[in-house]
Design an enzyme around this catalytic site. Sequence first.
Site, PDB file in Angstrom:
ATOM      1  N   SER A   1       0.836  -1.192   0.000  1.00 31.66           N
ATOM      2  CA  SER A   1       0.000   0.000   0.000  1.00 31.66           C
ATOM      3  C   SER A   1       0.878   1.252   0.000  1.00 31.66           C
ATOM      4  O   SER A   1       1.683   1.428  -0.920  1.00 31.66           O
ATOM      5  CB  SER A   1      -0.969  -0.029   1.196  1.00 31.66           C
ATOM      6  OG  SER A   1      -1.988   0.928   1.042  1.00 31.66           O
TER       7      SER A   1
ATOM      8  N   GLU B   1      -2.106  -2.888  -7.762  1.00 30.03           N
ATOM      9  CA  GLU B   1      -3.256  -3.059  -6.861  1.00 30.03           C
ATOM     10  C   GLU B   1      -3.670  -1.685  -6.364  1.00 30.03           C
ATOM     11  O   GLU B   1      -2.918  -0.717  -6.484  1.00 30.03           O
ATOM     12  CB  GLU B   1      -2.912  -3.981  -5.698  1.00 30.03           C
ATOM     13  CG  GLU B   1      -1.857  -3.451  -4.741  1.00 30.03           C
ATOM     14  CD  GLU B   1      -2.403  -2.570  -3.622  1.00 30.03           C
ATOM     15  OE1 GLU B   1      -3.602  -2.657  -3.299  1.00 30.03           O
ATOM     16  OE2 GLU B   1      -1.624  -1.768  -3.077  1.00 30.03           O
TER      17      GLU B   1
ATOM     18  N   HIS C   1      -5.113  -5.388  -1.044  1.00 26.95           N
ATOM     19  CA  HIS C   1      -5.751  -5.230   0.257  1.00 26.95           C
ATOM     20  C   HIS C   1      -6.720  -6.387   0.510  1.00 26.95           C
ATOM     21  O   HIS C   1      -7.939  -6.241   0.426  1.00 26.95           O
ATOM     22  CB  HIS C   1      -6.475  -3.887   0.326  1.00 26.95           C
ATOM     23  CG  HIS C   1      -5.550  -2.716   0.376  1.00 26.95           C
ATOM     24  ND1 HIS C   1      -4.818  -2.289  -0.713  1.00 26.95           N
ATOM     25  CD2 HIS C   1      -5.226  -1.886   1.390  1.00 26.95           C
ATOM     26  CE1 HIS C   1      -4.083  -1.240  -0.373  1.00 26.95           C
ATOM     27  NE2 HIS C   1      -4.321  -0.979   0.901  1.00 26.95           N
TER      28      HIS C   1
END
Length: 329
Positions: A124, A229, A299
């Site tokens: 992330s 992502e 996630h």
Amino acid sequence: MSESNRGANMGSKAPARPPRLTHGSRVALVAPAGPLLERDDLTRADALCRALGYEPVRGPHVRGRHGYLAGTDEERLGDLNAAFRDPSVDAIWCIRGGYGTTRILDRIDFAALSRRPRPLIGFSDITTILNAAVSRAGVVAFHGPVARAPMPPFSRWHFERVLTCAEPAGRLGRLPAPPDVLIPRQDRIVTLSGGVAEGPLAGGNLTLLQCLIGTPYFPELDGAILFLEDVGEDLYRVDRILAHLRLIGALDRLAGVVVGRFTDLERNMADGALGFDEVLETYLGRLGIPVGFGFPVGHLDDQWTLPLGVRARFDADAGELELVEAAVA
């Protein structure tokens, strides 16, 4: 740029493999981005380290809070640099993402990591530090679960296979389909453009990769297998970021694209919405390279651990990714 940050730009040189994790490895727990809102986050991170056989080493400011940050920039930077410089630390594991790494990226001591490579783990918002570790320190970095995350069997197998074995991890696993569903939608991998490609892995969170454009930390993508992502983005913003990558030529010489999960993807444009696969087709499906989406990256609890800078073989027709080099020594 600070002196400590000035690692050599590694270009096409293969990054160094850090030593593998072993029983008793001392793992620094740091929070270089968002704060830990629950005390149990840190308790779980400690417990996860011990359950895996490692010794947790808390950063002094790991429970800090400064608005939406885990402490001031100086505190978060200090914990990360101290871990890089500590000869007794065997790995650095970020407890969470959030926001904040771009505020400190130009002052991280990548030279210390280069002098003594260690695994750096997270995803992330940690995408910026992972890619910088490869480009500035010349060290393989690991896109994988954060330390406060649950570690179900699927994630644990990939985490340990990649980080504790000094041999190629081989073909990565697929999540099993629900036994009572004929054609499941969940955990489905879709081929957008077929073919097989091999190259070093690069990528991470799409939004954070865009933040690196024009900086010394943007990854080398020529011949790379790019994985992507994101979470909580609107589809039009995903469209805009992919357009930005195309405009700067970042997609021109890729070997392949592995699209992970875009969790909680929204479609809030008043004028309607395209399909996610339509957007991917517009920017990736016409590149003439293998492209697939739906892979366990991002996630979600069940996720792969992917070593940035390590060569992989991607078969988009079969929906398989194989690590053909060891990620650790």
